[in-house]
Design a protein around this motif. Sequence first.
Motif, PDB file in Angstrom:
ATOM      1  N   ILE A  33       0.924  -1.260   0.100  1.00  0.00           N
ATOM      2  CA  ILE A  33      -0.152   0.234  -0.078  1.00  0.00           C
ATOM      3  C   ILE A  33       0.922   1.184   0.259  1.00  0.00           C
ATOM      4  O   ILE A  33       1.951   1.071   0.347  1.00  0.00           O
ATOM      5  N   THR A  34       0.308   2.415  -0.369  1.00  0.00           N
ATOM      6  CA  THR A  34       0.917   3.508  -0.578  1.00  0.00           C
ATOM      7  C   THR A  34       0.388   4.466   0.471  1.00  0.00           C
ATOM      8  O   THR A  34      -0.680   4.922   0.641  1.00  0.00           O
ATOM      9  N   ILE A  35       1.464   5.093   1.200  1.00  0.00           N
ATOM     10  CA  ILE A  35       0.825   6.208   2.259  1.00  0.00           C
ATOM     11  C   ILE A  35       2.045   7.223   2.269  1.00  0.00           C
ATOM     12  O   ILE A  35       3.246   7.063   2.204  1.00  0.00           O
ATOM     13  N   PRO A  36       1.415   8.680   2.242  1.00  0.00           N
ATOM     14  CA  PRO A  36       1.902   9.805   2.171  1.00  0.00           C
ATOM     15  C   PRO A  36       3.120   9.702   3.598  1.00  0.00           C
ATOM     16  O   PRO A  36       2.546   9.534   4.704  1.00  0.00           O
ATOM     17  N   THR A  37       4.221   9.848   3.492  1.00  0.00           N
ATOM     18  CA  THR A  37       5.343   9.742   4.439  1.00  0.00           C
ATOM     19  C   THR A  37       6.458  10.972   4.565  1.00  0.00           C
ATOM     20  O   THR A  37       6.970  11.368   3.602  1.00  0.00           O
ATOM     21  N   ILE A  71      13.995  14.213  10.837  1.00  0.00           N
ATOM     22  CA  ILE A  71      13.194  14.025  10.199  1.00  0.00           C
ATOM     23  C   ILE A  71      12.580  15.014   8.936  1.00  0.00           C
ATOM     24  O   ILE A  71      13.068  16.115   9.176  1.00  0.00           O
ATOM     25  N   SER A  72      12.342  14.484   7.513  1.00  0.00           N
ATOM     26  CA  SER A  72      12.108  15.319   6.669  1.00  0.00           C
ATOM     27  C   SER A  72      10.756  16.431   6.894  1.00  0.00           C
ATOM     28  O   SER A  72       9.935  15.997   7.531  1.00  0.00           O
ATOM     29  N   ASP A  73      10.822  17.595   6.326  1.00  0.00           N
ATOM     30  CA  ASP A  73       9.904  18.374   6.475  1.00  0.00           C
ATOM     31  C   ASP A  73       8.891  18.353   5.359  1.00  0.00           C
ATOM     32  O   ASP A  73       7.801  18.668   5.344  1.00  0.00           O
ATOM     33  N   GLU A  74       9.102  17.493   4.537  1.00  0.00           N
ATOM     34  CA  GLU A  74       8.366  17.028   3.224  1.00  0.00           C
ATOM     35  C   GLU A  74       7.785  15.780   3.203  1.00  0.00           C
ATOM     36  O   GLU A  74       8.636  14.988   3.558  1.00  0.00           O
ATOM     37  N   LYS A  75       6.683  15.770   2.616  1.00  0.00           N
ATOM     38  CA  LYS A  75       6.209  14.184   2.511  1.00  0.00           C
ATOM     39  C   LYS A  75       6.307  13.639   0.903  1.00  0.00           C
ATOM     40  O   LYS A  75       6.161  14.425   0.228  1.00  0.00           O
ATOM     41  N   ARG A  76       6.346  12.473   1.016  1.00  0.00           N
ATOM     42  CA  ARG A  76       6.034  11.882  -0.349  1.00  0.00           C
ATOM     43  C   ARG A  76       5.475  10.711  -0.183  1.00  0.00           C
ATOM     44  O   ARG A  76       5.479  10.055   0.726  1.00  0.00           O
ATOM     45  N   VAL A 120      -1.341   9.893   7.162  1.00  0.00           N
ATOM     46  CA  VAL A 120       0.087   9.953   6.875  1.00  0.00           C
ATOM     47  C   VAL A 120       1.075   9.409   7.744  1.00  0.00           C
ATOM     48  O   VAL A 120       0.501   9.087   8.879  1.00  0.00           O
ATOM     49  N   ILE A 121       1.976   8.898   7.651  1.00  0.00           N
ATOM     50  CA  ILE A 121       3.220   8.469   8.337  1.00  0.00           C
ATOM     51  C   ILE A 121       3.995   9.929   8.514  1.00  0.00           C
ATOM     52  O   ILE A 121       4.876  10.384   7.897  1.00  0.00           O
ATOM     53  N   LYS A 122       3.766  10.322   9.921  1.00  0.00           N
ATOM     54  CA  LYS A 122       4.307  11.595  10.225  1.00  0.00           C
ATOM     55  C   LYS A 122       5.281  11.358  11.723  1.00  0.00           C
ATOM     56  O   LYS A 122       4.671  11.627  12.606  1.00  0.00           O
ATOM     57  N   PRO A 123       6.146  10.811  11.384  1.00  0.00           N
ATOM     58  CA  PRO A 123       7.022  10.488  12.968  1.00  0.00           C
ATOM     59  C   PRO A 123       7.408  11.907  13.516  1.00  0.00           C
ATOM     60  O   PRO A 123       7.715  12.952  12.957  1.00  0.00           O
ATOM     61  N   ALA A 124       7.601  11.676  14.880  1.00  0.00           N
ATOM     62  CA  ALA A 124       8.153  12.856  15.599  1.00  0.00           C
ATOM     63  C   ALA A 124       9.215  11.938  16.476  1.00  0.00           C
ATOM     64  O   ALA A 124       9.179  10.876  16.836  1.00  0.00           O
ATOM     65  N   LEU A 125      10.298  12.658  17.049  1.00  0.00           N
ATOM     66  CA  LEU A 125      11.504  12.012  17.679  1.00  0.00           C
ATOM     67  C   LEU A 125      10.978  11.959  19.116  1.00  0.00           C
ATOM     68  O   LEU A 125      11.680  12.423  20.015  1.00  0.00           O
ATOM     69  N   VAL A 126      10.025  10.987  19.445  1.00  0.00           N
ATOM     70  CA  VAL A 126       9.595  10.775  20.946  1.00  0.00           C
ATOM     71  C   VAL A 126      10.005   9.300  21.232  1.00  0.00           C
ATOM     72  O   VAL A 126       9.674   8.785  22.447  1.00  0.00           O
ATOM     73  N   GLY A 127      10.380   8.476  20.149  1.00  0.00           N
ATOM     74  CA  GLY A 127      10.674   7.160  20.336  1.00  0.00           C
ATOM     75  C   GLY A 127      11.795   6.876  21.142  1.00  0.00           C
ATOM     76  O   GLY A 127      12.697   7.501  21.230  1.00  0.00           O
ATOM     77  N   ASN A 330      -5.482  14.656  10.520  1.00  0.00           N
ATOM     78  CA  ASN A 330      -6.467  13.458  11.289  1.00  0.00           C
ATOM     79  C   ASN A 330      -6.859  13.781  12.723  1.00  0.00           C
ATOM     80  O   ASN A 330      -7.697  13.348  13.230  1.00  0.00           O
ATOM     81  N   GLY A 331      -6.531  14.878  13.268  1.00  0.00           N
ATOM     82  CA  GLY A 331      -6.704  15.552  14.449  1.00  0.00           C
ATOM     83  C   GLY A 331      -6.404  15.083  15.858  1.00  0.00           C
ATOM     84  O   GLY A 331      -5.466  14.031  15.601  1.00  0.00           O
ATOM     85  N   PRO A 332      -6.825  15.081  16.705  1.00  0.00           N
ATOM     86  CA  PRO A 332      -6.624  14.541  18.097  1.00  0.00           C
ATOM     87  C   PRO A 332      -6.908  13.089  18.345  1.00  0.00           C
ATOM     88  O   PRO A 332      -7.656  12.735  17.714  1.00  0.00           O
ATOM     89  N   TYR A 333      -5.842  12.537  19.304  1.00  0.00           N
ATOM     90  CA  TYR A 333      -6.252  10.924  19.691  1.00  0.00           C
ATOM     91  C   TYR A 333      -5.874  10.993  21.158  1.00  0.00           C
ATOM     92  O   TYR A 333      -5.204  11.611  21.751  1.00  0.00           O
ATOM     93  N   VAL A 334      -6.108  10.003  21.501  1.00  0.00           N
ATOM     94  CA  VAL A 334      -5.913   9.403  22.945  1.00  0.00           C
ATOM     95  C   VAL A 334      -5.232   8.002  22.930  1.00  0.00           C
ATOM     96  O   VAL A 334      -5.866   7.491  21.995  1.00  0.00           O
ATOM     97  N   GLU A 335      -4.633   7.544  23.808  1.00  0.00           N
ATOM     98  CA  GLU A 335      -4.007   6.247  23.792  1.00  0.00           C
ATOM     99  C   GLU A 335      -4.848   5.500  24.958  1.00  0.00           C
ATOM    100  O   GLU A 335      -4.518   6.096  25.984  1.00  0.00           O
ATOM    101  N   LEU A 336      -5.336   4.679  24.685  1.00  0.00           N
ATOM    102  CA  LEU A 336      -6.050   3.601  25.521  1.00  0.00           C
ATOM    103  C   LEU A 336      -5.053   2.368  25.702  1.00  0.00           C
ATOM    104  O   LEU A 336      -5.492   1.305  25.020  1.00  0.00           O
ATOM    105  N   MET A 337      -4.214   2.359  26.410  1.00  0.00           N
ATOM    106  CA  MET A 337      -3.203   1.205  26.303  1.00  0.00           C
ATOM    107  C   MET A 337      -3.866   0.116  27.370  1.00  0.00           C
ATOM    108  O   MET A 337      -4.353   0.467  28.524  1.00  0.00           O
TER     109      MET A 337
END
Length: 922
Positions: A33-37, A71-76, A120-127, A330-337
């Motif tokens: 599958i193709t996802i903007p990243t 992380i890149s500022d541009e998606k592809r 989108v796949i939009k990572p942040a450096l929090v991992g 896609n707006g806000p989310y919460v994590e229900l772990m």
Amino acid sequence: MSATATTATIAVNPATNATAAAAHAVTIRDTVITIPTYEIGTADKNPEFIEKRVYQGSSGRVYPYPVIETISDEKRDKDYRAVIIDNEYLEVTVLPELGGRIQYAKDKTNGYDFVYRNDVIKPALVGLTGPWISGGIEFNWPQHHRPTTYLPVDYKVEDLPDGGKAVLCHDTDQMYGTQVVTKIALHPGKAYIEITAQLYNGTALPQTFLWWANPAVPVNEHTKTVMPPDVTAVMDHGKRDVSRYPIATGTYYKHDYSEGVDIGRYKNVPVPTSYMAAHSDYNFVGGYDFGVGAGILHVADHHVSPGKKQWTWGNGDFGRAWDRNLTDANGPYVELMTGVFTDNQPDFTWLKPYEGKTFTQYFMPYKGVGQVKNASINAAVNLEIGPEDTFGSAGETEGIEAQGLAAGQGRVTAYATGVYEHATVTVTDKRTGAVLYAYEGTISPNDIVRAEFETGDAKPTDITATVAAADGTVLIDYTPKPVTIEKLPEPARAADEPADIATNEELLLAGTHLEQYRHATYLPDPYYLEGLKRDPLDARINNAYGRLLLRRGDFTGAERYFRNAIKRLTKHNTQPYDSEPHYNLGLDLLYQGRDDDAFDMFYKATWDDTQKERAFFCMAAIAARRGDFTDALDYVEQALTRNTMNIKARALRAYVLRRLGRDADAAVALAENLTVDEFDFVSGNELVLAGADPAELKGLMRGFHENYLQAARDYAFFGAYDEALALLGEADRTKPMVRYYEGYYLARLGRDAEAKAAFEAAEAAPSDYCFPNKLEDIAPLEAAIDVVNGAKAPYYLGCLYYDKTLAERAIALWKRSRDLDPGFPTVHRNLALAYYNKRGDAAAIQSARHEIERAYELDETDARVFLEADQLHRKIGWTYAQRLAEFEKHLDVVAERDDLTIEYLTVLNLTGNYARAYELMG
């Protein structure tokens, strides 16, 4: 049905015929599958010895994983391998290239994405190692967040006996050697995802883990976390703070809720907040969107899955900024772990040597039910008893308990995950057995029963709602319990300083806790050593400290403490109750190459039933090394009587059967082995040696050199060096450790000239991303040092020892490497870190400056080393003008990293270069 009851069967999707839907086959597609990243940057080639970094309440160490810092500022558009499983109710998409996460999960009956869909796949450096993405369901193991959350895992698809389909994802944690196989399955006619995980500690030492499945769910002003009705208190990470739930009445996460606020509602929590249920006897947790009338539930046995948690960035400016960081639209989310074998973060559980644990959890959409009171994998029920919850007058108007009901009225709502024809929903007064409401008919994901009834003089705790199948099998039931305001649990507190702890037992427990929870800032050593100062032969602490030293690769140091433990244990009786020190000493001697002495210790350990399985397994390996295959078979079969989940013992048994010429028995064993663990690469290779097509095994191992190294180590453990070498011959031979192991195994076979050539090839291989950390890595590297006296083997071995806190050993090895190859920049950089962080005296600091400056001089493209050099210059008192001069000479490197750019701007401002700073910012 009572005369006053009113019933509505809610047809969620009238176009779907339940009977026809039940015949729908489950399908599975292994596709792309193709996802903007937004692409990640190149991983840093330098080993990252991140010490005393707190991450999710535990250690933030990352070695031997590389770290990604850009992380890149541009998606592809980017293609991802995806496995899509589909039945009549659900469509689930799994991405093996991103940790085996569930990326999308849709309820087909209403089109609702019951886990947060990020387009989108939009990572942040929090991992833990850098990039991390929101959305889907992330399976966090063996710590939070998963070290491989942004890395590929091994996978395969599978047909299930009932017509269902599954994808199996396999991952070996490179930090600790523990393994997991996660099976994600859909079944025909069932509106839930079944997650079965098999954890395995394939190492000879106890390891720790936690498991938190992390479903993200979309949130808005209409959403609420659905905790079970007995959750009255929640706790922060590490149980540092506590709050009442759902109505918070104090300060939590530094926010004042004293007016009484429902913190289960996303809209009411303005700041980043975590909370975990302090306790619950229910098997579910979930979330619900009252705006769309749909939500998600997690169901698992609370005895093994006590963890119930919500995390939010907060409904405020900070939270919305993080929404923008992690998604485009896609707006806000919460994590229900949901935690299994854990109820908090951090809260680690032990996996003993060669132990396996299995569990199953379920995620499901649901709709029309609202604030669920109880749920199973078959059904969910909500029972509300009037009058309407008066908390609504404090500002809540949607989804409040018993909304619209007066005193003497009740409402029941029932949802099922499959089609149940002639099912019943009954509400009874348990005092008298009187039926307050009864329904018979179809309940399904498309047919939801909702009814109001009169309660008479029954109290809420007198009323039971039951949902049952046609044959009377109870799908779910619920009886309200008395409402009690219990005293809030006490927050956890840190251990006292070692000298202030009264007893050796408490010192032992404190040290064990620090090991178990992988504490970021405290070492267990002072607690163990304080106990040994008080009683040098304390058996428990000698064993614990010896095991800690063994884990670090200090084999001779560990031996002393194991022998002290045995001396105390056998003072009055030569057959002690606990023979773990005998097993540990046997293991230690094995690592020292003293097989005969190790064998004797293992045999003594088998007298203790607790140690029998692991000791017999090690004895079987030694016997196989000797060529005593009949004895090896006897020993390994005794091991398997205690633990049939020991994957490595199973593989050894199959190998021994082949060597004994019992091919038919070996074939039966291999079939059983691969049923237990389809990613048992040794058994898979044995199958290939028996004539099977090697393509499937190669596909499972996916060319990942660590898979080949692990399988080769397993073979070598029981002396099968030819098989180990054959596997290494198929691995990526540009990887230094592949060639070091090749040389070591050739030397064990007496093929010295070939061994030397392999060691020389290892020395010449690219050193980037070669971060050895396993105890088994020590012997090949030491052998290479002896045979070819190259610069790289001592460098790699120094990295291993530095990671394991043996800094002085590391420094000596790195100095040797530097002297042999003064032009290798990374060894200078590593020495600088060690001098400054571990010695710290004036001479060491000057040496650190010399080494870091030399490292950068040798490679002026390395932005990480420039950053570390600037940090050291700042700490030793360089002026802003001196630092600015260095920045100005290397602006191309500074531009590569945001943190360097920010530091440069800061120095510009501090030196009065406002116009230049403004120009760069603009």
